[in-house]
Structures are given as C-alpha cells and as structure tokens.
Design an enzyme around this catalytic site. Structure first.
Site, PDB file in Angstrom:
ATOM      1  N   SER A  75       0.846  -1.187   0.000  1.00  0.00           N
ATOM      2  CA  SER A  75       0.000   0.000   0.000  1.00  0.00           C
ATOM      3  C   SER A  75       0.891   1.249   0.000  1.00  0.00           C
ATOM      4  CB  SER A  75      -0.948  -0.035   1.206  1.00  0.00           C
ATOM      5  OG  SER A  75      -1.987   0.903   1.059  1.00  0.00           O
ATOM      6  N   LYS A 112     -22.062  16.537   7.055  1.00  0.00           N
ATOM      7  CA  LYS A 112     -21.113  16.838   8.118  1.00  0.00           C
ATOM      8  C   LYS A 112     -20.920  15.667   9.070  1.00  0.00           C
ATOM      9  CE  LYS A 112     -18.265  19.829   9.768  1.00  0.00           C
ATOM     10  NZ  LYS A 112     -17.101  20.223   8.959  1.00  0.00           N
TER      11      LYS A 112
END
Length: 265
Positions: free
Chosen positions: A95, A147
C-alpha cells in the site's frame, strides 16, 4: 582517512534512509510522515556528493497523502541533484509502503518480502445497536447534510457509503498513476491494482520490482567494495525518549502491529 587528503579519489558514499513503520500524520510514536522525515531526507541528499541514495523500507502503508508527500520529496531531490535512488524492501512494502518504494529508480526485495497492495482501504466500527440496547440516545447537530458522514453511532447510510467509495476511487486512481509513471513499461500487461500482494520474485514477474537483492551486497556490486554506507534514521522526540509520551506511543504501537498483522507479520 583518505577522504580528507586533496587530489586523492574518495570512496563512494551512499546514504541509507530507513523508512520503518506505519505512515501517518502527526508525531505519533515512530510513524512516518513528511514533516518528521523532511530534515533527514534533505540532509541525506545534500551532505557531500552521494554516489546514490538507498531507501530501506519496511512499511505496511497508511496515509496516502503522507505517502505521496514523502515520495515526492525524494523524487524532487533526486531529480534536482541527479542522484539515483535504490529501494530495498525488508518484510513488507505494501500500500503506502509500496508508494514510497516507487520513489526509487530500482526496487529490490528479499525473497520473502511482501510487495504490492495497490488499493485503498477504510475501516471503522458501528455502535448504533450497542448504544440503543443500553438506552443511550445519540444527539448530533450539523450545518451541512454530509457533516456527520459515517458516524459510527448512527446506522450506516447508503449515501454515506457511496460518498466514501467515490473518495477511495479518486485516491486509488492517484496511486495507480503513481505506479504507472514510475514503473512504466516494466509493468506486466495485467490488472495489478486490485489490492493483491506478491512475495519475493513473484513481484518481478509482474514488474513491481527489479529483482532480489539486499542493500549491502547490491551497493558493493554497483559501487565497489569500498563504498561507504551512511545510515539515516528518524529521531524520536525528547519527550518520547524520556517516556513522557508512553500512552500515545503505546496506542501507535497497537496500530502499527495491527497494520503489519494484515500481512501475517
């Protein structure tokens, strides 16, 4: 001694930068991040006239942004100073760890090294049923419908999952572009970007590495037996060295062990 005598050929010098651990923002334990590594990397490329720079990588990945920043810094300095960079993988460069390796011109691994995992992952927990069973009411007030994205104390919303997958797809695309731009024609004509990993020279068959090799013998092979390898490692903070950050370091260690454990290490 002869390096101090004028007109006498000096032994070639190769700084060896160790990149060990999880890649993460902030000064969490021994985590790798651009702010913490910048002075060491700049010094390695700038002190004297290095014959090359070697990266010794042992990282399961982490923050894609920090991976990109660190790799970009290494490439900028290598290009500016026209210094070749070699990467040597120990246990794992997966990764974000492989993203770091792509900053090098050549990537060498141990026959047991794990490389690849070119993908993006996001993991969390859901506690909404747990708090409901215990009579806990969750109260969240926001301005902006997104949010409270993926709030672990609320039921998972399909719209939130769609949003996070779109973000991951964009980061994955950036990762793919990085690998293609650095490995180019070396890459095999197959899908290498599924998050799969390869062990040892299996990664050579698909073009992710350049071969099996270790830092000392390879640098002697390239620059001769008199090559001087100068180690560069990330310094721990004064507070960490005196044990003041024990809690934070302990949590970082748990996170790091969990990341390495994904690859059986």
């Amino acid at each position: 001694m002869k390096r101090f005598i004028p007109f006498v050929a000096k032994d070639p010098v190769v700084p060896v930068i160790r990149l060990q651990g999880v890649i993460a923002t902030g000064a969490r334990g021994a985590a790798l991040n651009d702010a913490g590594l910048a002075p060491m990397i700049e010094k390695a490329f700038s002190r004297g006239k290095p014959a090359a720079v070697a990266l010794v990588i042992n990282s399961p990945g982490g923050s894609p942004t920090q991976s990109s920043l660190i790799a970009s810094r290494i490439r900028r300095l290598a290009d500016e100073k026209e210094i070749k960079v070699y990467a040597f993988v120990e246990d794992v460069a997966a990764s974000g760890g492989y993203w770091l390796a792509t900053a090098a011109d050549e990537i060498w691994v141990d026959e047991n090294s794990i490389t690849g995992s070119i993908g993006v992952i996001s993991a969390s927990f859901g506690f909404d049923e747990f708090i409901s069973r215990h009579g806990v009411e969750r109260r969240v007030y926001t301005a902006g419908k997104s949010k409270s994205l993926l709030d672990p104390f609320q039921p998972e919303k399909p719209a939130d999952v769609k949003t996070i997958k779109a973000l991951q797809a964009r980061i994955h695309e950036n990762f793919i572009n990085q690998v293609k731009s650095r490995r180019g024609a070396k890459l095999a004509d197959k899908d290498l970007f599924t998050g799969d990993v390869w062990v040892g020279d299996a990664a050579l068959e698909v073009g992710l590495i350049d071969g099996i090799g270790h830092v000392v013998p390879k640098m002697k092979e390239v620059f001769g037996d008199n090559v001087r390898l100068v180690p560069y490692t990330q310094r721990r903070s004064i507070l960490s060295r005196f044990g003041v950050q024990l809690l934070g370091d302990g949590l970082s260690l748990i996170e790091e062990r969990a990341q390495f454990a994904r690859y059986g290490l």
